[in-house]
Design a protein around this motif. Structure first.
Motif, mmCIF file in Angstrom:
data_model
loop_
_atom_site.group_PDB
_atom_site.id
_atom_site.type_symbol
_atom_site.label_atom_id
_atom_site.label_comp_id
_atom_site.label_asym_id
_atom_site.label_seq_id
_atom_site.Cartn_x
_atom_site.Cartn_y
_atom_site.Cartn_z
ATOM 1 N N GLN A 265 -8.773 13.355 55.909
ATOM 2 C CA GLN A 265 -9.662 12.208 55.794
ATOM 3 C C GLN A 265 -10.153 12.135 54.357
ATOM 4 N N THR A 266 -10.687 10.994 53.981
ATOM 5 C CA THR A 266 -11.152 10.850 52.592
ATOM 6 C C THR A 266 -12.280 11.823 52.276
ATOM 7 N N THR A 267 -12.973 12.275 53.279
ATOM 8 C CA THR A 267 -14.040 13.257 53.063
ATOM 9 C C THR A 267 -13.505 14.641 52.715
ATOM 10 N N ASP A 268 -12.188 14.838 52.850
ATOM 11 C CA ASP A 268 -11.601 16.139 52.514
ATOM 12 C C ASP A 268 -11.297 16.286 51.040
ATOM 13 N N VAL A 269 -11.428 15.228 50.259
ATOM 14 C CA VAL A 269 -11.075 15.313 48.839
ATOM 15 C C VAL A 269 -11.910 16.379 48.149
ATOM 16 N N GLY A 270 -11.280 17.041 47.196
ATOM 17 C CA GLY A 270 -11.957 18.073 46.440
ATOM 18 C C GLY A 270 -10.970 19.154 46.046
ATOM 19 N N THR A 271 -11.488 20.214 45.497
ATOM 20 C CA THR A 271 -10.666 21.356 45.107
ATOM 21 C C THR A 271 -11.002 22.529 46.008
ATOM 22 N N TYR A 272 -9.972 23.140 46.540
ATOM 23 C CA TYR A 272 -10.129 24.267 47.456
ATOM 24 C C TYR A 272 -9.726 25.549 46.734
ATOM 25 N N PHE A 273 -10.625 26.514 46.748
ATOM 26 C CA PHE A 273 -10.400 27.801 46.077
ATOM 27 C C PHE A 273 -10.339 28.922 47.101
ATOM 28 N N CYS A 274 -9.420 29.844 46.874
ATOM 29 C CA CYS A 274 -9.488 31.105 47.588
ATOM 30 C C CYS A 274 -10.047 32.142 46.616
ATOM 31 N N ALA A 275 -10.601 33.199 47.162
ATOM 32 C CA ALA A 275 -11.182 34.238 46.316
ATOM 33 C C ALA A 275 -11.103 35.570 47.033
ATOM 34 N N GLY A 276 -10.782 36.599 46.267
ATOM 35 C CA GLY A 276 -10.729 37.941 46.824
ATOM 36 C C GLY A 276 -11.521 38.902 45.965
ATOM 37 N N PRO A 277 -12.061 39.956 46.563
ATOM 38 C CA PRO A 277 -12.891 40.898 45.791
ATOM 39 C C PRO A 277 -12.069 41.675 44.781
ATOM 40 N N GLY A 278 -12.648 41.800 43.574
ATOM 41 C CA GLY A 278 -12.061 42.640 42.549
ATOM 42 C C GLY A 278 -12.960 43.842 42.335
ATOM 43 N N ASN A 279 -13.039 44.312 41.108
ATOM 44 C CA ASN A 279 -13.934 45.416 40.783
ATOM 45 C C ASN A 279 -15.319 44.859 40.484
ATOM 46 N N ASN A 280 -16.198 44.911 41.443
ATOM 47 C CA ASN A 280 -17.569 44.407 41.287
ATOM 48 C C ASN A 280 -17.628 42.907 41.021
ATOM 49 N N ASP A 281 -16.572 42.186 41.307
ATOM 50 C CA ASP A 281 -16.623 40.749 41.140
ATOM 51 C C ASP A 281 -15.720 40.099 42.176
ATOM 52 N N MET A 282 -15.671 38.786 42.129
ATOM 53 C CA MET A 282 -14.814 38.016 43.023
ATOM 54 C C MET A 282 -13.782 37.312 42.157
ATOM 55 N N ARG A 283 -12.502 37.479 42.481
ATOM 56 C CA ARG A 283 -11.439 36.838 41.719
ATOM 57 C C ARG A 283 -11.027 35.556 42.424
ATOM 58 N N PHE A 284 -11.156 34.450 41.696
ATOM 59 C CA PHE A 284 -10.839 33.147 42.265
ATOM 60 C C PHE A 284 -9.438 32.700 41.880
ATOM 61 N N GLY A 285 -8.758 32.051 42.807
ATOM 62 C CA GLY A 285 -7.528 31.362 42.477
ATOM 63 C C GLY A 285 -7.845 30.148 41.626
ATOM 64 N N ALA A 286 -6.805 29.548 41.057
ATOM 65 C CA ALA A 286 -7.006 28.389 40.184
ATOM 66 C C ALA A 286 -7.395 27.135 40.962
ATOM 67 N N GLY A 287 -7.227 27.167 42.273
ATOM 68 C CA GLY A 287 -7.628 26.039 43.107
ATOM 69 C C GLY A 287 -6.527 25.042 43.340
ATOM 70 N N THR A 288 -6.623 24.339 44.461
ATOM 71 C CA THR A 288 -5.740 23.218 44.766
ATOM 72 C C THR A 288 -6.601 21.977 44.864
ATOM 73 N N ARG A 289 -6.273 21.016 44.022
ATOM 74 C CA ARG A 289 -7.035 19.770 44.014
ATOM 75 C C ARG A 289 -6.382 18.779 44.968
ATOM 76 N N LEU A 290 -7.129 18.376 45.979
ATOM 77 C CA LEU A 290 -6.625 17.450 46.993
ATOM 78 C C LEU A 290 -7.199 16.060 46.782
ATOM 79 N N THR A 291 -6.301 15.087 46.696
ATOM 80 C CA THR A 291 -6.732 13.691 46.697
ATOM 81 C C THR A 291 -6.137 13.014 47.925
ATOM 82 N N VAL A 292 -6.874 12.088 48.489
ATOM 83 C CA VAL A 292 -6.464 11.417 49.724
ATOM 84 C C VAL A 292 -6.501 9.915 49.516
ATOM 85 N N LYS A 293 -5.379 9.282 49.766
ATOM 86 C CA LYS A 293 -5.300 7.832 49.630
ATOM 87 C C LYS A 293 -5.620 7.186 50.970
ATOM 88 N N PRO A 294 -6.609 6.282 50.997
ATOM 89 C CA PRO A 294 -7.002 5.656 52.269
ATOM 90 C C PRO A 294 -5.867 4.802 52.841
#
Lengths: 109, 114
Positions: free
Chosen positions: A80-109
């Motif tokens: 749905q159009t409300t799903d637009v945005g960037t989705y990130f995954c993240a996993g724990p590193g050494n005392n931090d959280m490592r994020f993926g570069a993200g997937t940017r989703l666009t939705v055409k109505p």
């Protein structure tokens, strides 16, 4: 060091189509988290997966954690159009959280 | 949303000038983080803090320093800003920094270095 890779970088879909983003880690993860960032906004926590092979659902969103705990996916059914945005995954590193570069989703109505 | 504010929200500065960004939380969380977000790179950790006066470097710490004199405030300083530091900066907090801890993000600061 540990890296978290995410594909695709961009995805454009027609409203009603499904969407999937994939996350892969170079090392085994104790858990994986998913975040969503709306355009112009900040990342917001969606969910955490901890167990090998775990599957969790949030309405039209399905999250999976691989058996080896090195990969994960987020699947959105009937976008749905409300799903637009960037989705990130993240996993724990050494005392931090490592994020993926993200997937940017666009939705055409 | 968690009680996190960032100031300023937008800043334009010139190369070579010092810049300080502020993050303020009202959650009393122990851990605080500074990330930068650039297209194609996602969120990269600059520095983090695990308590008052306790800080450590992240993945991209060169050119940045931080300070935490109070639980609620975490400052990020660019001693001499460069154009490569043009980015969106996010502060985040987490309760105890454990592997399963969730991070809560502030609204971000858009910094442009000319």
């Amino acid at each position: 060091g540990q890296q978290v890779m995410q594909i695709p970088q961009y995805q454009h879909v027609q409203e009603g189509e499904d969407f999937t983003t994939y996350c892969n880690s170079s090392t085994t993860l104790s858990n994986i988290q998913w975040y969503k960032q709306r355009p112009g906004g900040h990342p917001v926590f969606l969910i955490q997966l901890v167990k090998s092979g775990e599957v969790k659902k949030q309405k039209r969103l399905t999250f999976q954690f691989g058996e080896a705990k090195k990969n994960s996916s987020l699947h959105i059914t009937a976008t749905q159009t409300t799903d637009v945005g960037t989705y990130f995954c993240a996993g724990p590193g050494n005392n931090d959280m490592r994020f993926g570069a993200g997937t940017r989703l666009t939705v055409k109505p | 949303d968690a009680g996190i504010t960032q100031s300023p929200r937008h800043k334009v500065t010139e190369t070579g000038t010092p810049v300080t960004l502020r993050c303020h939380q009202t959650e009393n969380h122990r851990y605080m983080y500074w990330y930068r977000q650039d297209p194609g790179h996602g969120l990269r950790l600059i520095h983090y803090s695990y308590g008052v006066k306790d800080t450590d470097k992240g993945e991209v710490s060169d050119g940045y320093s931080v300070s935490r004199s109070k639980t609620e405030d975490f400052l990020l300083t660019l001693e001499s800003a460069t154009s490569s530091q043009t980015s969106v900066y996010f502060c985040a907090i987490s309760e105890d920094g454990g592997d399963t801890d969730t991070q809560y993000f502030g609204p971000g600061t858009r910094l442009t270095v000319l």
